[in-house]
Design a protein around this motif. Sequence first.
Motif, mmCIF file in Angstrom:
data_model
loop_
_atom_site.group_PDB
_atom_site.id
_atom_site.type_symbol
_atom_site.label_atom_id
_atom_site.label_comp_id
_atom_site.label_asym_id
_atom_site.label_seq_id
_atom_site.Cartn_x
_atom_site.Cartn_y
_atom_site.Cartn_z
ATOM 1 N N SER A 139 0.855 -1.730 -0.096
ATOM 2 C CA SER A 139 0.406 0.110 -0.057
ATOM 3 C C SER A 139 0.762 1.382 0.113
ATOM 4 O O SER A 139 0.433 2.755 -0.015
ATOM 5 C CB SER A 139 -1.278 0.351 1.291
ATOM 6 O OG SER A 139 -1.670 -0.992 1.527
ATOM 7 N N SER B 247 1.968 3.898 -5.062
ATOM 8 C CA SER B 247 1.066 4.143 -5.698
ATOM 9 C C SER B 247 1.130 4.459 -7.575
ATOM 10 O O SER B 247 2.016 5.361 -7.938
ATOM 11 C CB SER B 247 0.690 4.567 -4.547
ATOM 12 O OG SER B 247 -1.461 5.654 -5.128
ATOM 13 N N CYS C 190 -5.077 2.720 -5.119
ATOM 14 C CA CYS C 190 -4.919 2.577 -4.069
ATOM 15 C C CYS C 190 -3.542 2.203 -4.410
ATOM 16 O O CYS C 190 -3.155 1.369 -3.152
ATOM 17 C CB CYS C 190 -5.954 1.201 -4.067
ATOM 18 S SG CYS C 190 -7.542 2.395 -3.703
ATOM 19 N N GLY C 191 -2.670 1.988 -5.232
ATOM 20 C CA GLY C 191 -1.151 1.293 -5.570
ATOM 21 C C GLY C 191 -0.884 1.406 -6.884
ATOM 22 O O GLY C 191 -2.152 0.940 -7.734
ATOM 23 N N CYS D 105 -5.440 -2.800 -2.682
ATOM 24 C CA CYS D 105 -5.755 -1.965 -2.150
ATOM 25 C C CYS D 105 -6.083 -2.449 -0.366
ATOM 26 O O CYS D 105 -6.660 -3.552 -0.506
ATOM 27 C CB CYS D 105 -7.229 -1.795 -2.394
ATOM 28 S SG CYS D 105 -8.358 -0.551 -2.069
ATOM 29 N N PRO D 106 -6.048 -1.706 0.313
ATOM 30 C CA PRO D 106 -5.564 -2.331 1.230
ATOM 31 C C PRO D 106 -7.089 -2.628 2.117
ATOM 32 O O PRO D 106 -6.895 -3.690 3.238
ATOM 33 C CB PRO D 106 -5.251 -0.628 2.308
ATOM 34 C CG PRO D 106 -4.511 -0.084 1.442
ATOM 35 C CD PRO D 106 -4.691 -0.773 -0.099
ATOM 36 N N CYS E 101 -8.665 2.154 1.593
ATOM 37 C CA CYS E 101 -8.612 3.376 0.785
ATOM 38 C C CYS E 101 -9.200 4.300 1.116
ATOM 39 O O CYS E 101 -8.847 5.756 1.435
ATOM 40 C CB CYS E 101 -9.084 2.962 0.127
ATOM 41 S SG CYS E 101 -8.488 1.710 -0.995
#
Length: 124
Positions: A84, A89, A93-94, A107-108, A117
């Motif tokens: 993350s 990024s 989200c990454g 996405c965390p 997010c």
Amino acid sequence: MLPMPAFVEGRYLDVLAANPLATALSPRLVVGGNRLRDVFLDPAEQAMFPDFEAAAAGLVAGFRQAVGTATDDPRCIELVGELSSPARSSGDCGPATTCARGPARWCPSTTRRSASCASTGRSC
């Protein structure tokens, strides 16, 4: 030796053991590697999957299932934090996961961790 590729992974998709045939298929299948990290951060590993989106979704689902409610475990926090990282990024989200929209991106919130997010100001 088994006449087929084989590897063993731990709860957080860390590679715990791999035979030479598995490593021949995917050079990243080595003790100490992490399948989740490799698939999301290594373009060569991503290229090995004909349907990367489905593979990414499957890995994230497996990770979520394995982690369960242990989202406060230091290894989980470390891995989610690495994937993350704002430095990795690409605008949302990454670098890669299964957010509701768009291609597979990490996405965390897919890990049910409190740092979602929404709380990081990124959109999925």
